[in-house]
Design an enzyme around this catalytic site. Structure first.
Site, PDB file in Angstrom:
ATOM      1  N   HIS A  33      39.120  35.607  33.104  1.00 22.23           N
ATOM      2  CA  HIS A  33      37.852  36.331  33.061  1.00 22.23           C
ATOM      3  C   HIS A  33      37.107  35.908  31.805  1.00 22.23           C
ATOM      4  O   HIS A  33      37.724  35.738  30.760  1.00 22.23           O
ATOM      5  CB  HIS A  33      38.118  37.843  33.032  1.00 22.23           C
ATOM      6  CG  HIS A  33      36.902  38.636  33.354  1.00 22.23           C
ATOM      7  ND1 HIS A  33      35.933  38.899  32.424  1.00 22.23           N
ATOM      8  CD2 HIS A  33      36.476  39.179  34.520  1.00 22.23           C
ATOM      9  CE1 HIS A  33      34.970  39.582  33.010  1.00 22.23           C
ATOM     10  NE2 HIS A  33      35.260  39.772  34.272  1.00 22.23           N
ATOM     11  N   ASP A  41      39.302  40.933  41.215  1.00 25.78           N
ATOM     12  CA  ASP A  41      39.305  40.338  42.552  1.00 25.78           C
ATOM     13  C   ASP A  41      40.708  40.046  43.079  1.00 25.78           C
ATOM     14  O   ASP A  41      40.870  39.776  44.259  1.00 25.78           O
ATOM     15  CB  ASP A  41      38.508  39.025  42.541  1.00 25.78           C
ATOM     16  CG  ASP A  41      37.038  39.296  42.330  1.00 25.78           C
ATOM     17  OD1 ASP A  41      36.557  40.272  42.905  1.00 25.78           O
ATOM     18  OD2 ASP A  41      36.396  38.538  41.585  1.00 25.78           O
TER      19      ASP A  41
HETATM   20  N1  ACO Z   1      43.634  29.070  36.908  1.00 22.07           N
HETATM   21  C1  ACO Z   1      44.091  28.074  36.094  1.00 22.07           C
HETATM   22  N2  ACO Z   1      43.579  27.789  34.875  1.00 22.07           N
HETATM   23  C2  ACO Z   1      42.542  28.521  34.461  1.00 22.07           C
HETATM   24  C3  ACO Z   1      42.007  29.579  35.240  1.00 22.07           C
HETATM   25  C4  ACO Z   1      42.596  29.845  36.505  1.00 22.07           C
HETATM   26  N3  ACO Z   1      42.121  30.831  37.287  1.00 22.07           N
HETATM   27  N4  ACO Z   1      40.979  30.143  34.575  1.00 22.07           N
HETATM   28  C5  ACO Z   1      40.866  29.472  33.419  1.00 22.07           C
HETATM   29  N5  ACO Z   1      41.822  28.495  33.345  1.00 22.07           N
HETATM   30  C6  ACO Z   1      42.061  27.593  32.216  1.00 22.07           C
HETATM   31  C7  ACO Z   1      41.017  26.488  32.138  1.00 22.07           C
HETATM   32  O1  ACO Z   1      41.434  25.347  32.838  1.00 22.07           O
HETATM   33  C8  ACO Z   1      40.910  26.268  30.654  1.00 22.07           C
HETATM   34  O2  ACO Z   1      42.034  25.509  30.241  1.00 22.07           O
HETATM   35  P1  ACO Z   1      41.884  24.472  29.008  1.00 22.07           P
HETATM   36  O3  ACO Z   1      41.573  25.322  27.809  1.00 22.07           O
HETATM   37  O4  ACO Z   1      43.200  23.798  28.938  1.00 22.07           O
HETATM   38  O5  ACO Z   1      40.765  23.536  29.379  1.00 22.07           O
HETATM   39  C9  ACO Z   1      41.092  27.668  30.059  1.00 22.07           C
HETATM   40  O6  ACO Z   1      41.895  28.383  31.014  1.00 22.07           O
HETATM   41  C10 ACO Z   1      39.788  28.421  29.822  1.00 22.07           C
HETATM   42  O7  ACO Z   1      39.030  28.332  31.008  1.00 22.07           O
HETATM   43  P2  ACO Z   1      37.457  28.511  31.069  1.00 22.07           P
HETATM   44  O8  ACO Z   1      36.962  28.048  32.388  1.00 22.07           O
HETATM   45  O9  ACO Z   1      36.849  27.936  29.835  1.00 22.07           O
HETATM   46  O10 ACO Z   1      37.368  30.100  30.964  1.00 22.07           O
HETATM   47  P3  ACO Z   1      36.094  30.947  31.202  1.00 22.07           P
HETATM   48  O11 ACO Z   1      36.342  32.212  30.464  1.00 22.07           O
HETATM   49  O12 ACO Z   1      34.855  30.180  30.931  1.00 22.07           O
HETATM   50  O13 ACO Z   1      36.111  31.172  32.798  1.00 22.07           O
HETATM   51  C11 ACO Z   1      36.537  32.144  34.887  1.00 22.07           C
HETATM   52  C12 ACO Z   1      36.389  32.358  33.380  1.00 22.07           C
HETATM   53  C13 ACO Z   1      35.317  31.405  35.448  1.00 22.07           C
HETATM   54  C14 ACO Z   1      36.597  33.510  35.556  1.00 22.07           C
HETATM   55  C15 ACO Z   1      37.825  31.327  35.155  1.00 22.07           C
HETATM   56  O14 ACO Z   1      38.917  31.999  34.589  1.00 22.07           O
HETATM   57  C16 ACO Z   1      38.055  31.058  36.640  1.00 22.07           C
HETATM   58  O15 ACO Z   1      37.529  30.077  37.173  1.00 22.07           O
HETATM   59  N6  ACO Z   1      38.845  31.949  37.344  1.00 22.07           N
HETATM   60  C17 ACO Z   1      39.038  31.807  38.748  1.00 22.07           C
HETATM   61  C18 ACO Z   1      37.867  32.384  39.514  1.00 22.07           C
HETATM   62  C19 ACO Z   1      37.817  33.899  39.452  1.00 22.07           C
HETATM   63  O16 ACO Z   1      38.802  34.574  39.623  1.00 22.07           O
HETATM   64  N7  ACO Z   1      36.613  34.418  39.212  1.00 22.07           N
HETATM   65  C20 ACO Z   1      36.357  35.856  39.159  1.00 22.07           C
HETATM   66  C21 ACO Z   1      35.920  36.261  37.807  1.00 22.07           C
HETATM   67  S1  ACO Z   1      35.852  37.995  37.671  1.00 22.07           S
HETATM   68  C22 ACO Z   1      34.427  38.449  38.396  1.00 22.07           C
HETATM   69  O17 ACO Z   1      33.433  37.806  38.425  1.00 22.07           O
HETATM   70  C23 ACO Z   1      34.475  39.716  39.029  1.00 22.07           C
END
Ligand code: ACO
Length: 426
Positions: free
Chosen positions: A303, A360
């Site tokens: 998140h 979610d």
């Molecule tokens: N699975 C695997 N790895 C992940 C995930 C995941 N779900 N989420 C983040 N990471 C990793 C990234 O690859 C990154 O790794 P790195 O540092 O080695 O490059 C690190 O964790 C940080 O990721 P970011 O994308 O920079 O985190 P951010 O906070 O910007 O993104 C997000 C948050 C978009 C929600 C992300 O966690 C994601 O894509 N999750 C899956 C989709 C999801 O569940 N979305 C719902 C969000 S909640 C809502 O809107 C109600």
């Protein structure tokens, strides 16, 4: 803390600090560009940028805290009805009995759609995603209910939107399955009415099961607001041009649709189904999510704000066991979800990056057990988020400091060059 100092090109500038009621500090850079004669701040995804002061929702992502108007989400989820939460978010205080009664009367009275609007549904293909229908129909409400010029008219349009959105959502589902639309019934509550319009058919009596009513009430409450997320910021941004309420909320619905935001609940179930169809080997998918050469992510994990367990996911995890048991549903996807969560919470990759299940992760399992099809999940999220969007839109419009939202950019394109007529281009 009083001021922040910034040194740029040997010159020093001071900017005031704004401190919120929970002691979060923000550097007010409203005068930045003027003071520095043209420099701006650059913040991809606005993760370090506050766009407003707001008194609606407080989140502490590090500690896993979420409060609506000061009330902890756990207490609201335990004791409130969704309509009370709508009132709380929009009007700022918990309603008295008479305030709630008249608010509910309004929601009941305005829940039918204009008969002409029913014809719009004929134009959509039955394969249309219900989010496309919801956003189009919400924008279309502005054709029937003109811009609010007084507070009373705005209050009425707010009631209309809350009341009619659930009817639109249920009709979008009926269109998909080819069943006749079911009109709302005035003796049913907000949540019962939605379930009735979704699941009743004219051929037989339908009693809304209490377990579905309670589960829906909980799910809508947990999604009701989440401060300046992508869709809410969209609602505020569109509204900042003084676009009307329906147009602004319709834009928010579109922003919610994406899989990185509200669309994740649909993606979670699709991911769990994929794991199940692939023999249930969840460890393989955890490994894939960690593998940087694959673009696979564990949907429902991580998140932008929570770097701790999402408090809504904690509530939903408990609720999923209860609801499935009460409904007598034994869903193998729930076991896969629990195993994924267990492994991910122990795994160094997820622990280091503070990736916890978000709201979610479990909501889809409950919706599925309730008989709500996967494509409707994000619509359900939107129904829950409506009061939050409305409250944020209203707060923005009433804030004397608000101006049209207009971010800047750092241009990285070509420097000036001269136009070449087509016959001279090589
Ligand atoms: N699975 C695997 N790895 C992940 C995930 C995941 N779900 N989420 C983040 N990471 C990793 C990234 O690859 C990154 O790794 P790195 O540092 O080695 O490059 C690190 O964790 C940080 O990721 P970011 O994308 O920079 O985190 P951010 O906070 O910007 O993104 C997000 C948050 C978009 C929600 C992300 O966690 C994601 O894509 N999750 C899956 C989709 C999801 O569940 N979305 C719902 C969000 S909640 C809502 O809107 C109600």
């Amino acid at each position: 803390m009083s001021n922040a100092k910034l040194s740029l090109d040997g010159k020093e500038y001071e900017f005031p600090l704004v401190v919120g009621s929970e002691n979060e500090a923000g550097v007010d850079i409203s005068s930045f560009r003027k003071a520095t004669e043209g420099a701006i701040t650059l913040d991809y995804g606005y993760a370090n940028t506050g766009s407003c002061e707001s008194a609606i929702t407080f989140i502490n992502g590090e500690k896993g805290i979420l409060r609506y108007r000061g009330y902890p989400i756990e207490e609201v989820a335990e004791g409130a009805r969704f309509t009370e939460v709508c009132y709380l978010l929009i009007h700022g205080h918990l309603p008295t009995q008479s305030e709630l009664d008249s608010f509910r009367d309004g929601l009941t009275y305005h829940s039918m759609l204009h008969e002409d609007m029913k014809k719009f549904f004929e134009g959509f293909p039955s394969s249309a995603h219900p989010m496309a229908i919801l956003s189009a129909m919400v924008a279309s409400l502005s054709a029937y209910y003109p811009d609010s010029e007084s507070d009373e008219q705005l209050d009425l349009n707010i009631i209309r939107l809350l009341a009619k959105a659930k009817t639109i959502a249920a009709y979008a589902y009926k269109k998909r399955v080819g069943q006749p639309f079911i009109y709302p019934k005035n003796d049913l509550s907000y949540t019962q009415n939605f379930l009735h319009m979704m699941f009743a058919v004219p051929a037989e009596e339908y009693q809304v099961p209490e377990v579905l009513d309670h589960a829906l009430n909980l799910l809508l409450i947990l999604h009701a607001d989440h401060e300046q997320n992508c869709s809410t910021s969209t609602v505020r941004m569109v509204g900042s041009s003084q676009a009307n309420l329906f147009a602004s909320i319709s834009a928010g619905i579109c922003a919610l649709w994406g899989p990185l935001h509200g669309g994740a609940n649909q993606k979670v179930i699709e991911m769990l189904e994929r794991i199940q169809a692939d023999g249930g080997d969840y460890e393989k998918y955890v490994a894939m999510a960690k593998d940087k050469s694959s673009d696979f992510r564990l949907m429902g994990f991580g998140h932008p704000v929570y770097k701790n367990y999402d408090p809504r996911a904690r509530i939903l995890k408990k609720a999923s066991d209860r609801v499935l048991e009460e409904l007598g549903v034994d869903d193998p996807l729930l076991d896969i979800a629990k195993n994924l969560e267990r492994i991910a919470l122990e795994d160094e990759f997820f622990v280091e990056r503070k990736l916890y299940p978000n709201v979610d992760f479990y909501s889809g399992i409950i919706y599925r057990a309730m008989g709500i099809p996967t494509q409707m999940f994000t619509v359900m999220f939107a129904l829950g988020r409506l009061p939050g969007w409305i409250a944020q839109w209203k707060e923005m419009r009433e804030d004397p400091k608000m101006r049209i939202n207009r971010p800047r950019q750092i241009y990285i394109g070509e420097n000036e060059r001269h136009f070449v007529p087509i016959e001279k281009r090589g």
